[in-house]
Write a protein that holds these residues in place. Structure first.
Motif, PDB file in Angstrom:
ATOM      1  N   VAL A 123       0.835  -1.207   0.000  1.00 12.01           N
ATOM      2  CA  VAL A 123       0.000   0.000   0.000  1.00 12.01           C
ATOM      3  C   VAL A 123       0.869   1.255   0.000  1.00 12.01           C
ATOM      4  N   LEU A 124       1.899   1.266   0.820  1.00 19.15           N
ATOM      5  CA  LEU A 124       2.792   2.427   0.873  1.00 19.15           C
ATOM      6  C   LEU A 124       3.542   2.601  -0.443  1.00 19.15           C
ATOM      7  N   PHE A 125       3.939   1.509  -1.072  1.00 14.10           N
ATOM      8  CA  PHE A 125       4.659   1.575  -2.336  1.00 14.10           C
ATOM      9  C   PHE A 125       3.775   2.148  -3.437  1.00 14.10           C
ATOM     10  N   VAL A 126       2.519   1.719  -3.481  1.00 17.70           N
ATOM     11  CA  VAL A 126       1.570   2.252  -4.468  1.00 17.70           C
ATOM     12  C   VAL A 126       1.326   3.735  -4.219  1.00 17.70           C
ATOM     13  N   ALA A 127       1.167   4.120  -2.957  1.00 13.39           N
ATOM     14  CA  ALA A 127       0.937   5.529  -2.629  1.00 13.39           C
ATOM     15  C   ALA A 127       2.107   6.394  -3.067  1.00 13.39           C
TER      16      ALA A 127
END
Length: 473
Positions: free
Chosen positions: A206-210
């Motif tokens: 999720v953090l990588f996509v954000a």
């Protein structure tokens, strides 16, 4: 995971299925650019529509590649490859019938999600199911050559389809290829135990996509909305915070998205960096020249595809030859040769007037195309296959291809920033994009020279094994 013999019908079907899906995944990265003016003219969209048609695919592809590799390790190659093939087929149909730019961009992103599952597992399946080193090297070489051929035929095929039919045919052509790939993979890959029980790193993903989405939104929309607008500042803040949080989380979780120690392996670090820089230059050049040829020079999609024939033709030829060249010269000299060709081609483009006859710049485009696969691609995969244990090959392949796709994402975004399209003339300051890309090739050469130094063969495998073991335990 069930093993298979290196020869025989099942092995042939496996290679055919993987090559079919590899072909269609990479075809959709090069077949679309020549149709951008027609697509935008039909379904509409704002000033950034052309960029999002390209970057929605590559951004989703890039953001989820690491998870794609882990999914294959956890769930098994058969399940993930077959599911990815079905999703890519459905997304292609939605692209072909899309009534608006919003639907098209969303469907392109869904294609990217499927591609993120297909690409890393393609390499991993070949590496684990074909055990003999020579047979595996030939299979990986054919995989790389297939990707190169797909990139090579994309612009010309796209021009032909748009001219003879419409831009929607670019996506309908995927369907029979996907069906062939699905049938071959289903027949070749039998159900078996998964290779790993490693858990998914959902917070890390999720953090990588954000981080990826925030940075891309800021780069693409910044020139149009204003760099000081609340939306752009918010996107930039999300990207910075997400990157910091991702780094913090990955250093503390027991199951990181990117295994700790993986990028400390020289072959992996160089493969990731060179693939990023190579695709950054390729897609930056492709984006600005496509708009320049069609809007400024008034060329048709077919003629535009013909202008790119030297670039992608040499890319396809070099992709087919890259594995054998690397075996003869070694990985390091082959990568440096490729980077030299890229830099020479880009510097040549800086000095060229594109209103001149095509023969003037065909050589420069050909050099750029030849350099891409010689500096990265299958050459880097072969280097990693000898340096990374089979249990971590999915993660290593996912990491390399993540950098590769982010190179394409930022190549388009930065090219539009450096050489912005305007209403009066399609593209301004072409040389700025070429110079920045050439600088990237020079940095890649320096990194390769400094990092891939010969090391004692007796100590290197031990160091790599310990790094990966600590990362995946």
């Amino acid at each position: 995971m069930t093993s298979h013999p290196d020869t025989g019908p099942r092995s042939t079907l496996l290679l055919l299925g993987i090559c079919a899906m590899t072909f269609v995944v990479y075809l959709d990265t090069s077949i679309t650019p020549v149709a951008l003016p027609d697509i935008v003219g039909d379904v509409g969209g704002g000033g950034t529509a052309a960029q999002w048609i390209l970057d929605a695919y590559t951004l989703a592809f890039a953001c989820l590649l690491l998870t794609g590799g882990v999914l294959g390790d956890r769930l098994g190659a058969r399940r993930v490859l077959l599911t990815g093939t079905v999703v890519f087929t459905i997304a292609s149909i939605i692209c072909a019938v899309a009534p608006s730019i919003g639907v098209l961009v969303a469907a392109r992103a869904l294609q990217g999600v499927a591609a993120a599952a297909l690409v890393p597992l393609s390499v991993a399946a070949l590496s684990t199911h074909i055990r003999q080193p020579r047979a595996r090297a030939r299979a990986i070489g054919l995989w790389g050559g297939t990707a190169g051929v797909a990139l090579a035929v994309g612009p010309l095929l796209g021009g032909l389809l748009v001219t003879a039919l419409s831009w929607r045919a670019l996506f309908w052509i995927n369907i029979p290829i996907c069906l062939l790939g699905w049938w071959c993979l289903r027949a070749a890959l039998q159900p078996g135990r998964t290779a790993s029980d490693r858990r998914m790193d959902v917070p890390g993903q999720v953090l990588f996509v954000a981080a990826g989405c925030g940075a891309t939104l800021a780069l693409i929309e910044g020139p149009h909305r204003g760099w000081s607008s609340p939306f752009i500042l918010g996107c930039a803040a999300v990207a910075v915070i997400a990157i910091a949080a991702f780094t913090f989380w990955e250093n503390r979780t027991a199951t990181p998205l990117l295994p700790q120690g993986l990028l400390r392996i020289p072959q992996v670090a160089v493969a990731c960096s060179i693939n990023f820089l190579g695709l950054f230059g390729l897609y930056g050049v492709l984006f600005v020249l496509t708009l320049y040829f069609q809007r400024d020079l008034g060329l048709s999609p077919l003629n535009t595809g013909l202008r790119f024939l030297p670039l992608f033709g040499m890319l396809g030829i070099a992709s087919l030859l890259a594995a054998s060249v690397a075996r003869r010269l070694g990985t390091r000299p082959t990568m440096l040769t490729g980077l030299f060709l890229i830099g020479t081609g880009l510097v040549g483009l800086v000095t060229i007037d594109f209103s001149a006859p095509p023969a003037v710049y065909l050589v420069a485009l050909g050099l750029l195309g030849a350099g891409i696969p010689l500096s990265g691609g299958v050459v880097a995969v072969a280097a990693m296959a000898n340096a990374v244990p089979a249990t971590a090959m999915g993660a290593a392949s996912g990491a390399m291809n993540t950098f590769r796709q982010f190179g394409a994402v930022f190549g388009v975004a930065v090219a539009a920033l450096l050489s912005p399209p305007t209403q009066a003339t399609a593209v301004t300051h072409l040389s700025a994009t070429f110079l920045v890309a050439a600088t990237g090739a020079a940095l890649g050469a320096i990194l390769t020279v400094r990092t891939l130094r010969p090391k004692p063969t007796a100590t290197q495998p031990k160091t790599v094994s310990l790094s990966i073991h600590s990362a995946t335990r």
